[in-house]
Motif scaffolding. Structure first.
Motif, short mmCIF file in Angstrom:
data_model
loop_
_atom_site.label_atom_id
_atom_site.label_comp_id
_atom_site.label_asym_id
_atom_site.label_seq_id
_atom_site.Cartn_x
_atom_site.Cartn_y
_atom_site.Cartn_z
N HIS A 151 0.83 -1.20 0.00
CA HIS A 151 0.00 0.00 0.00
C HIS A 151 0.87 1.26 0.00
O HIS A 151 0.36 2.34 -0.26
CB HIS A 151 -0.94 0.00 1.22
N GLU A 152 2.16 1.11 0.31
CA GLU A 152 3.06 2.25 0.25
C GLU A 152 3.88 2.24 -1.04
O GLU A 152 4.73 3.09 -1.25
CB GLU A 152 3.98 2.24 1.47
N GLY A 162 -15.88 9.50 -0.05
CA GLY A 162 -14.57 9.84 -0.61
C GLY A 162 -13.59 10.26 0.48
O GLY A 162 -12.43 9.80 0.49
N PHE A 163 -14.04 11.09 1.41
CA PHE A 163 -13.16 11.50 2.51
C PHE A 163 -12.83 10.32 3.42
O PHE A 163 -11.72 10.21 3.94
CB PHE A 163 -13.82 12.63 3.32
N PHE A 164 -13.80 9.43 3.62
CA PHE A 164 -13.57 8.25 4.45
C PHE A 164 -12.51 7.35 3.83
O PHE A 164 -11.62 6.84 4.53
CB PHE A 164 -14.88 7.49 4.62
N VAL A 165 -12.59 7.15 2.52
CA VAL A 165 -11.60 6.32 1.82
C VAL A 165 -10.22 6.95 1.88
O VAL A 165 -9.21 6.25 2.08
CB VAL A 165 -12.04 6.08 0.36
N LEU A 166 -10.14 8.26 1.71
CA LEU A 166 -8.85 8.94 1.83
C LEU A 166 -8.26 8.75 3.22
O LEU A 166 -7.04 8.57 3.38
CB LEU A 166 -9.01 10.43 1.52
N GLY A 167 -9.12 8.76 4.24
CA GLY A 167 -8.65 8.52 5.60
C GLY A 167 -8.13 7.10 5.77
O GLY A 167 -7.12 6.87 6.44
N LEU A 219 -6.78 5.24 3.42
CA LEU A 219 -5.49 5.17 2.74
C LEU A 219 -4.40 5.84 3.57
O LEU A 219 -3.26 5.36 3.62
CB LEU A 219 -5.59 5.83 1.36
N ASP A 220 -4.75 6.94 4.21
CA ASP A 220 -3.77 7.66 5.02
C ASP A 220 -3.35 6.85 6.25
O ASP A 220 -2.23 7.00 6.74
CB ASP A 220 -4.36 9.00 5.47
N HIS A 221 -4.25 5.97 6.72
CA HIS A 221 -3.96 5.14 7.89
C HIS A 221 -3.68 3.69 7.49
O HIS A 221 -3.84 2.77 8.31
CB HIS A 221 -5.11 5.19 8.89
N SER A 222 -3.28 3.50 6.23
CA SER A 222 -2.89 2.16 5.74
C SER A 222 -4.03 1.15 5.81
O SER A 222 -3.79 -0.05 6.02
CB SER A 222 -1.68 1.64 6.53
N GLY A 223 -5.25 1.61 5.64
CA GLY A 223 -6.39 0.69 5.65
C GLY A 223 -6.79 0.26 4.26
O GLY A 223 -7.97 0.23 3.91
N TRP A 224 -5.81 -0.11 3.45
CA TRP A 224 -6.03 -0.46 2.05
C TRP A 224 -7.10 -1.54 1.89
O TRP A 224 -7.93 -1.49 0.99
CB TRP A 224 -4.70 -0.92 1.44
#
Length: 211
Positions: A68-69, A126-131, A133-138
């Motif tokens: 994911h990184e 959309g904001f939830f998905v970005l969050g 991704l930011d917390h490695s919740g791929w």
């Protein structure tokens, strides 16, 4: 000239009034082929993504390392945007074509309310998905997309054909199940955005547009 009884004339008048009220309060130009085209775009995108992900996942779908990184993430985001643009473009075309054939406007008060009620859950998703991704919740991106998209459809079903509500409920159910099988997110994503859209679109075409 056909001879109609007063009862038949009254029923026909009531049906005309009902159709006029539906046209003014609901966006009824949504084409079944829009669903089919969106589903096809989603399946093509899932097929491409599967090829990209194969070197990074085990046979059970679990990740090999922290992909994911990896730069792959950026490619997947651009792929998702490309699929979204293609699906919106094809869906808009088929809806515009149906509206033109029916001599109905494609952008009126009903369609504006439809768009607004879909936009709220989609923006939140959309904001939830970005969050995530930011917390490695791929692994939870796919179920989140399915659930929020389903909520958007249910929320917007008041302003278009009610059949879309059932598609939304199925998307939500699929996303909830996917939460317990996060490593199979791409398969659930393809089933929800691909297969369900195609089946729904064909049913809508058969029900409302076949004639």
């Amino acid at each position: 000239m056909t001879n109609q009884s007063p009862t038949e004339q009254s029923l026909e008048t009531l049906q005309d009034i009902k159709r006029m009220m539906e046209r003014s309060s609901r966006f009824i130009s949504l084409s079944g082929l829009s669903g089919v085209s969106a589903g096809v775009c989603a399946l093509i995108g899932a097929w491409i993504a599967r090829g990209w992900l194969t070197p990074y996942v085990d046979s059970d779908g679990s990740a090999q390392g922290e992909y994911h990184e990896h730069p792959l993430l950026q490619r997947m985001i651009f792929l998702a945007l490309g699929v979204l643009i293609a699906a919106l473009a094809s869906s808009t075309f088929f809806t515009w074509r149906k509206a033109r054939r029916s001599k109905l406007p494609i952008w009126d008060h009903a369609s504006k309310r439809l768009a607004a009620n879909m936009a709220i859950p989609l923006a939140a998703g959309g904001f939830f998905v970005l969050g995530l991704l930011d917390h490695s919740g791929w692994s939870y991106v796919a179920p989140a997309c399915l659930v929020f998209y389903g909520l958007a459809l249910v929320n917007a079903s008041k302003y278009t054909l009610t059949d879309i509500r059932y598609l939304g409920l199925l998307e939500i159910a699929l996303g909830c199940v996917n939460m317990y099988f996060p490593h199979y997110g791409l398969r659930f994503w393809a089933a929800g955005f691909g297969a369900l859209h195609i089946v729904y679109g064909l049913i809508m075409w058969w029900k409302y547009e076949r004639s």
